[in-house]
Design an enzyme around this catalytic site. Structure first.
Site, short mmCIF file in Angstrom:
data_model
loop_
_atom_site.label_atom_id
_atom_site.label_comp_id
_atom_site.label_asym_id
_atom_site.label_seq_id
_atom_site.Cartn_x
_atom_site.Cartn_y
_atom_site.Cartn_z
N HIS A 183 0.86 -1.19 0.00
CA HIS A 183 0.00 0.00 0.00
C HIS A 183 0.90 1.24 0.00
O HIS A 183 1.97 1.24 0.61
CB HIS A 183 -0.90 -0.01 1.24
CG HIS A 183 -1.97 1.04 1.19
ND1 HIS A 183 -1.71 2.36 1.49
CD2 HIS A 183 -3.27 0.98 0.84
CE1 HIS A 183 -2.83 3.06 1.34
NE2 HIS A 183 -3.79 2.25 0.94
N GLY A 231 -7.79 9.19 0.07
CA GLY A 231 -8.21 9.99 1.22
C GLY A 231 -8.34 11.47 0.94
O GLY A 231 -8.44 12.28 1.86
#
Ligand code: PGA
Length: 253
Positions: A97, A175
């Site tokens: 990630h 995000g």
């Protein structure tokens, strides 16, 4: 036929009790979803609690971890091994990630070792790749993604690669509320599939599920899923609420 995947990455949110609450609400909301694979990736500390409550008669809901070490055991303070994950009934593991690459200095060499180890232990890796805003603006998206895919999958066989999941997550969309347009996401995902075709074969490339990740919400999932090469989504923020996670998993309803 590639079965669609909706995976929730809960990051460093939810205690074990909160995770069980969220998970059970989610299970109730998606009872009629049978043709989508739903993967829940809570923090390590909640895996055991979820493995106890997960309904065994729901083969399309599975547990994933957010990271792992590549060794089976050893003096690696703070790390978790693939054997420990298997022991908890974990089936998937997110590897590489961007938060791990950037905040914890994970290199492609480490990511490649994790992928090989996960596959050797029968865990399915969800390999994350993606470029920064600066790299996209310089026109480097394809070269960045190519570098990641070739280094991270370098020593993986065609048989193994067809099992794994890749998530294309442009870092500028994570995000931030700024989603890649479905067309832009599809274009890069198609490019990743063409890389797999060059590295392996077109048959293998067609078998690999490639997800999009980065500010996926109930309001944009249908457009993303309507694209030719997007096989699902890796969802962060919107997977922390049972209703929004369920609405994403039910995008076609
Ligand atoms: P986001 O995160 O959905 O909150 O953008 C996605 C991810 O980091 O996997």
């Amino acid at each position: 036929m590639r079965v669609p995947v909706i995976a929730g990455n809960w990051k460093m949110y939810k205690t074990a009790a909160q995770a069980v609450f969220l998970f059970q609400k989610l299970e109730d909301l998606v009872t009629e979803v049978t043709d989508v694979e739903i993967i829940v990736c809570p923090p390590f500390t909640a895996l055991r609690s979820l493995s106890v409550v997960i309904e065994q008669d729901r083969p399309n809901i599975a547990l994933g971890a957010q990271n792992m070490h590549w060794e089976d055991e050893g003096a690696y303070t703070g790390e978790i091994s693939p054997i420990m994950l298997k022991d908890l009934g974990v089936k998937y593991v997110i590897v590489g990630h961007s938060e791990r690459r950037m905040l914890f200095s994970e290199s492609d060499e480490m990511i490649s070792a994790k992928i090989k180890s996960a596959l050797a232990h029968d865990l399915i890796p969800i390999l994350c790749v993606g470029e920064t805003l600066e790299q996209r603006e310089k026109g480097d998206t394809e070269s960045v993604v190519k570098n990641q895919v070739t280094l991270d999958l370098g020593e993986v066989s065609a048989e193994d690669v067809s099992k794994l999941i890749i998530a294309y997550e442009p870092i500028w969309a994570i995000g931030t509320g700024r989603t890649a347009t479905p067309e832009v996401a599809n274009e890069t995902i198609k490019y990743i599939r063409s890389l797999l075709s060059d590295m392996y074969s077109s048959k293998t490339a067609q078998a690999v599920r490639i997800l999009y990740g980065g500010s996926v919400k109930p309001t944009n999932i249908a457009d993303l899923m309507s694209q030719s090469d997007i096989d699902g989504a890796l969802v962060g923020g919107a997977s922390l609420e049972p209703e929004s996670f369920a609405r994403i998993a039910k995008w076609s309803a």
